[in-house]
Design a protein around this motif. Sequence first.
Motif, mmCIF file in Angstrom:
data_model
loop_
_atom_site.group_PDB
_atom_site.id
_atom_site.type_symbol
_atom_site.label_atom_id
_atom_site.label_comp_id
_atom_site.label_asym_id
_atom_site.label_seq_id
_atom_site.Cartn_x
_atom_site.Cartn_y
_atom_site.Cartn_z
ATOM 1 N N TYR A 14 0.836 -1.189 0.000
ATOM 2 C CA TYR A 14 0.000 0.000 0.000
ATOM 3 C C TYR A 14 0.882 1.254 0.000
ATOM 4 N N PRO A 15 0.492 2.364 -0.649
ATOM 5 C CA PRO A 15 -0.828 2.612 -1.236
ATOM 6 C C PRO A 15 -1.007 1.916 -2.584
ATOM 7 N N LEU A 36 -11.847 -5.333 5.902
ATOM 8 C CA LEU A 36 -10.755 -4.998 6.824
ATOM 9 C C LEU A 36 -9.586 -5.893 6.428
ATOM 10 N N SER A 37 -8.590 -5.300 5.792
ATOM 11 C CA SER A 37 -7.496 -6.074 5.211
ATOM 12 C C SER A 37 -6.162 -5.635 5.804
ATOM 13 N N ARG A 38 -5.149 -6.459 5.618
ATOM 14 C CA ARG A 38 -3.809 -6.145 6.106
ATOM 15 C C ARG A 38 -3.017 -5.459 5.005
ATOM 16 N N VAL A 39 -2.337 -4.369 5.363
ATOM 17 C CA VAL A 39 -1.544 -3.628 4.388
ATOM 18 C C VAL A 39 -0.175 -3.289 4.978
ATOM 19 N N GLN A 40 0.765 -3.081 4.071
ATOM 20 C CA GLN A 40 2.107 -2.636 4.443
ATOM 21 C C GLN A 40 2.435 -1.382 3.662
ATOM 22 N N LEU A 41 2.611 -0.273 4.354
ATOM 23 C CA LEU A 41 3.021 0.973 3.728
ATOM 24 C C LEU A 41 4.527 0.956 3.501
ATOM 25 N N PRO A 42 5.059 1.941 2.769
ATOM 26 C CA PRO A 42 6.513 1.965 2.532
ATOM 27 C C PRO A 42 7.342 1.990 3.805
ATOM 28 N N PHE A 43 6.776 2.544 4.887
ATOM 29 C CA PHE A 43 7.520 2.657 6.137
ATOM 30 C C PHE A 43 6.599 2.323 7.306
#
Length: 403
Positions: A14-15, A36-43
């Motif tokens: 993500y994004p 409702l999902s799991r996300v990983q942003l750049p940091f």
Amino acid sequence: MTIVLGALMTVHAYPFRADRLDLDPKYAELRAGEPLSRVQLPFGEEAWLATRYQDVRLVLGDPRFSRAASVGRDEPRHMPQSRVSGMLSMDPPEHTRLRRLIAKAFTARRVEALRPFTLGLADSYVDAMIAKGAPGDLVQDFAEPLPAAVICELLGVPFEDRDRFQVWSEAIISTTSLPPETIVEYYQNLFGYIATLVAKRRAEPEVDDLIGALMRVRDDDDGRLSEQEMVQMIGGLLAAGQETTTSQLPNFFYTLMTFREEWERLVADPALIPGAVEELMRFIPLGVGAAIPRYALEDVAFGDVVVRAGEPVLVSLASANRDPDVFEEPDALNIQRRSNPHIGFGHGAHHCVGAQLARMELQVALTVLTQRLPRLAPAVPPQELTWKSGRLVRALSALPVTW
């Protein structure tokens, strides 16, 4: 891109794609199958992402979700360093204390009193465009100076300093457009500039602008608004108060040109403009992606999914505003939409404090442009327009127009 961990959990990078003002279809997929999902942003650490309207409102309005709990955490973010501080990192009652002080100075009456001033400014910028001749640049000639002049008038900031504080304001919305050391420098410049203005205003506290009003409120409340809080508050209002509206004005026009029949309706009936502003706020995904997570203070169930205490949750306002359970034909722009409980300005304790100012400016801008320049049109094809990158909000670099 997605990352599958075992057989139980999928973590989405993500994004998602943010092309022009298009909303990635991934949001609709998640609303339907994985709200409702799991996300990983750049940091930062992993987070939950809420995409349905009811879940977004719950996270933003329920005291079981905290902004203050983000302090000291490796919160999910779009940029290397966390830069969120002040009121945006507070919960009630501390947040309520500062919000109440702003509300005493930042009144609806004060904002509405600026409408004639804003109308005059908008007319003058259109006059200048006409005098210079087509093509003009709706960004440089109209969208940049108008919100800056209005927020300067409201706060009591010299408009002639615009070239400086507009540069510094980029630090607030930059993800990768500025190097980290420049961001720090710009923050220092902005807050140092505001501190100087506050010091000068002490000699003339009777001046009827927001800086003066905040100083009087602080004095009336026995110093409960500290000097640092005042400087951060005014700096944030100055930067955000002109940067977001500067971005949205061209976004509004770009969208109305895509749906030209809606522009023609506004030209024919200016009474539709207040509703059009609300619909455009719903329809346009201003942010590149969700930001500013809330942390669960206890376990909270969202259907079959449980957010555990201590886990961060991001909310997508753009996705919530396209939820078909709330909005009929959500992916259509309809300026005559009858029911429009959008959350384009947020929700809950951190609802945008400048929402009424933004509404007034956007209403004035649409009124003046539709009535003064009814044949306003892009001077170049959409594919030739350049969009800014490395920022938290979507914005055009320039928008050449004819009339």
